[in-house]
Scaffold this active site. Structure first.
Site, mmCIF file in Angstrom:
data_model
loop_
_atom_site.group_PDB
_atom_site.id
_atom_site.type_symbol
_atom_site.label_atom_id
_atom_site.label_comp_id
_atom_site.label_asym_id
_atom_site.label_seq_id
_atom_site.Cartn_x
_atom_site.Cartn_y
_atom_site.Cartn_z
ATOM 1 N N GLY A 29 0.801 -1.227 0.000
ATOM 2 C CA GLY A 29 0.000 0.000 0.000
ATOM 3 C C GLY A 29 0.824 1.262 0.000
ATOM 4 N N ALA A 30 1.892 1.308 -0.803
ATOM 5 C CA ALA A 30 2.769 2.482 -0.812
ATOM 6 C C ALA A 30 2.916 3.100 -2.196
ATOM 7 C CB ALA A 30 4.144 2.102 -0.259
ATOM 8 N N ASP A 63 -1.155 -0.881 -13.766
ATOM 9 C CA ASP A 63 -0.330 -1.618 -12.800
ATOM 10 C C ASP A 63 -0.253 -3.105 -13.149
ATOM 11 O OD1 ASP A 63 -0.313 0.827 -11.587
ATOM 12 O OD2 ASP A 63 -0.941 0.126 -9.615
ATOM 13 N N SER A 101 -0.652 -4.306 -4.949
ATOM 14 C CA SER A 101 -1.931 -4.996 -5.206
ATOM 15 C C SER A 101 -1.905 -5.677 -6.571
ATOM 16 C CB SER A 101 -3.112 -4.025 -5.124
ATOM 17 O OG SER A 101 -2.998 -3.006 -6.092
ATOM 18 N N GLY A 153 2.419 -0.498 -6.542
ATOM 19 C CA GLY A 153 1.693 -1.542 -7.257
ATOM 20 C C GLY A 153 1.724 -2.908 -6.602
HETATM 21 N N1 LIG Z 1 2.473 -8.919 0.483
HETATM 22 C C1 LIG Z 1 1.145 -8.890 0.449
HETATM 23 N N2 LIG Z 1 0.413 -9.897 0.987
HETATM 24 C C2 LIG Z 1 -0.921 -9.884 0.924
HETATM 25 N N3 LIG Z 1 -1.656 -8.879 0.381
HETATM 26 C C3 LIG Z 1 -1.006 -7.850 -0.171
HETATM 27 C C4 LIG Z 1 0.423 -7.804 -0.159
HETATM 28 N N4 LIG Z 1 0.795 -6.672 -0.782
HETATM 29 C C5 LIG Z 1 -0.352 -6.037 -1.155
HETATM 30 N N5 LIG Z 1 -1.437 -6.726 -0.788
HETATM 31 C C6 LIG Z 1 -2.841 -6.310 -1.010
HETATM 32 O O1 LIG Z 1 -2.838 -5.110 -1.790
HETATM 33 C C7 LIG Z 1 -3.409 -4.013 -1.031
HETATM 34 C C8 LIG Z 1 -2.629 -2.726 -1.288
HETATM 35 O O2 LIG Z 1 -3.022 -2.220 -2.515
HETATM 36 P P1 LIG Z 1 -3.088 -0.691 -2.858
HETATM 37 O O3 LIG Z 1 -3.862 0.059 -1.844
HETATM 38 O O4 LIG Z 1 -3.539 -0.612 -4.271
HETATM 39 O O5 LIG Z 1 -1.583 -0.189 -2.743
HETATM 40 P P2 LIG Z 1 -0.338 -0.482 -3.697
HETATM 41 O O6 LIG Z 1 -0.836 -1.267 -4.862
HETATM 42 O O7 LIG Z 1 0.136 0.872 -4.107
HETATM 43 O O8 LIG Z 1 0.698 -1.167 -2.892
HETATM 44 C C9 LIG Z 1 -3.353 -4.445 0.420
HETATM 45 O O9 LIG Z 1 -4.408 -3.841 1.137
HETATM 46 C C10 LIG Z 1 -3.519 -5.967 0.319
HETATM 47 O O10 LIG Z 1 -4.879 -6.289 0.202
HETATM 48 C C1 LIG Z 2 -3.912 6.002 -9.044
HETATM 49 C C2 LIG Z 2 -3.641 4.958 -10.107
HETATM 50 O O1 LIG Z 2 -3.311 5.635 -11.330
HETATM 51 C C3 LIG Z 2 -2.415 4.104 -9.742
HETATM 52 C C4 LIG Z 2 -2.552 3.388 -8.431
HETATM 53 O O2 LIG Z 2 -1.343 2.698 -8.119
HETATM 54 P P1 LIG Z 2 -1.071 2.134 -6.642
HETATM 55 O O3 LIG Z 2 -2.160 1.162 -6.304
HETATM 56 O O4 LIG Z 2 -1.058 3.295 -5.704
HETATM 57 O O5 LIG Z 2 0.279 1.455 -6.724
HETATM 58 C C5 LIG Z 2 -4.887 4.113 -10.291
HETATM 59 C C6 LIG Z 2 -4.891 3.259 -11.555
HETATM 60 O O6 LIG Z 2 -4.276 3.665 -12.567
HETATM 61 O O7 LIG Z 2 -5.552 2.225 -11.538
HETATM 62 MG MG LIG Z 3 -2.537 -0.880 -6.024
#
Ligand SMILES: Nc1ncnc2c1ncn2[C@@H]1O[C@H](COP(=O)(O)OP(=O)(O)O)[C@@H](O)[C@H]1O
Ligand SMILES: C[C@@](O)(CCOP(=O)(O)O)CC(=O)O
Ligand SMILES: [Mg+2]
Length: 424
Positions: A143-144, A207, A149, A147
């Site tokens: 969640g930083a 992503d 997720s 990508g």
């Molecule tokens: N290592 C991991 N193990 C399990 N779930 C994960 C892991 N990394 C990410 N996730 C899932 O992805 C979500 C984060 O996604 P998101 O908010 O889109 O942030 P980002 O894609 O930028 O890291 C978490 O809430 C969790 O559900």
């Molecule tokens: C904000 C957005 O452009 C990127 C989101 O990336 P992340 O889940 O924050 O790594 C959303 C998308 O393109 O689906």
């Molecule tokens: Mg994401």
């Protein structure tokens, strides 16, 4: 019949230009990172009527009786098809999973389990997965904005497409170069997009595209069911990027929803902001097609970074900590900084001005970041996409769960450490 154990893996990404505007059909530029997620499918329990999840990065361990899952919602035909870009989540499956997961109250754990089950039931039959344990470990921060997720979604989609018999084992080694997308990659990408839809309602698809195909791309989501345009950027000029994680938690779903509110309530100004973001991404693309940037082009690229960040601020997706990252790098004149990913916390990138950023200034900057509790990353851009590792003898779910940090994970199962990985 697929034999277990096996691992799948997919990279995170950094969006260099065009986050958020990508959702509104504007072009964006992103590259795969060397930080990756790994999913182990193994038979580590004797109980063949149960399905086990181990997600230690998010402190989540769970199990279901396989007979409790709503397998009956899909027939063989619907499991074999490739969803189109505008396909919505199946409402009956969503309802069934919501009741099954009603006891999980952490949103992070809920969305991971929901994505897992949605893709599992969409792609596999009960007999394919009964008794299996699925373990996820990632070297990406969760969640930083990098990508995580999508990389998790691509790991799930590829593992379930493989277990469900929809794709074959890949053959490409790390050094093999391909110009054409494989059918298998397109199938995985399409299902990983459904996984991203489980995570946040309206993903652009950038992503999961980068996590599946790897490399660097200019990406544009199209209207309705028309497939997105993905133009590979093969010879990215060497960019000295500093990646800083503020460690401020946020969720992509909430930020994308906030931007959608602004776009609805202020259609004219937000429309102009999104158009300006498009102009920035297009000019950046032209600059980044050159294998080497001269001083003038590099300065222009840095200005574009500054402009893009300002527009993201105006959409309300920055955070005081992201502004601190920018302020401190501006004060030391290190380069230009913008948030990356959904913002609201998470990571920023700084394109370093090699002429101005002396080692001493960089040291001072890192010290400031460390004092604030921020983490800086050194990572390479443009790595491999989704991969598979079979014939694993030494790693079990328990061992994978016990690894302490990024280095240990990479050493035990990493794509950079093991040449046996193959890529779709
Ligand atoms: N290592 C991991 N193990 C399990 N779930 C994960 C892991 N990394 C990410 N996730 C899932 O992805 C979500 C984060 O996604 P998101 O908010 O889109 O942030 P980002 O894609 O930028 O890291 C978490 O809430 C969790 O559900
Ligand atoms: C904000 C957005 O452009 C990127 C989101 O990336 P992340 O889940 O924050 O790594 C959303 C998308 O393109 O689906
Ligand atoms: Mg994401």
């Amino acid at each position: 019949m697929v034999s277990v154990p096996f691992l799948t893996s997919a990279p995170g990404k950094v969006i260099i230009f065009g986050e958020h505007s990508a959702v509104y059909h504007k072009p964006a530029i992103a590259a795969a990172l060397s930080l990756r997620t790994y999913l182990l499918a193994s038979r580590d329990n004797d109980d063949t009527n149960t399905l086990f999840l181990e997600f230690p990065d998010i402190q989540f361990s769970y199990k279901w009786a396989t007979s409790d899952l709503p397998w009956q919602l899909f027939g063989e035909h619907s499991r074999k098809r490739q969803p189109s870009a505008d396909e919505e989540l199946n409402p009956e499956l969503v309802d069934a999973l919501n009741s099954l997961l009603s006891k999980i109250d952490s949103p992070i754990q809920y969305s991971a389990a929901f994505m897992f089950l949605y893709l599992l039931v969409s792609l596999c039959e009960e007999k394919d997965v009964a008794g299996l344990t699925f373990t996820v470990r990632s070297t990406l921060p969760v969640g930083a904005g990098l990508g995580s997720s999508a990389s998790v979604s691509v790991c799930f989609a590829s593992a379930f497409c493989y277990l469900g018999g929809h794709i074959q084992e890949p053959t490409l080694k790390a050094d093999d170069v391909t110009v054409k997308d494989s059918e298998q990659c397109l199938f995985i990408d399409a299902w990983a997009l459904m996984g991203e839809k489980c995570s946040h309602g309206n993903p652009s698809g950038i992503d999961n595209a980068v996590a599946t195909h790897g490399g660097a791309v200019m990406f544009q989501r199209m209207e309705s069911s028309v497939p997105s345009i993905r133009t590979s950027m093969r010879n990215l000029p060497p960019l000295n990027l500093l990646l800083t994680n503020t460690k401020t938690p946020r969720s992509t779903a909430a930020l994308v929803a906030n931007v959608s509110k602004i776009v609805t309530e202020f259609p004219k100004p937000s429309g102009l902001i999104l158009e300006t973001m498009e102009a920035i991404a297009r000019e950046a693309y032209t600059l980044m097609l050159r294998p080497f940037l001269d001083k003038q082009s590099k300065n222009r690229l840095m200005e574009l970074i500054r402009l893009n960040h300002g527009l993201l601020v105006s959409l309300g997706v920055s955070h005081p900590n992201l502004e601190r990252v920018k302020l401190w790098s501006d004060e030391l004149q290190i380069g230009q900084t913008k948030l990356t990913g959904a913002g609201g916390g998470g990571c920023a990138i700084t394109l370093i001005d090699d002429d101005a950023a002396t080692p001493e200034k960089l040291r001072q900057l890192e010290e400031k970041y460390n004092q604030a509790g921020f983490e800086t990353f050194k990572t390479t851009l443009g790595g491999k996409g989704v991969g598979l590792l079979t014939e694993i003898t030494t790693i079990t779910s328990e061992k994978l769960c016990r690894l302490h940090n990024r280095n240990e994970i990479e050493a035990a199962v990493g794509c950079s450490a093991l040449p046996q990985w193959r890529y779709w």
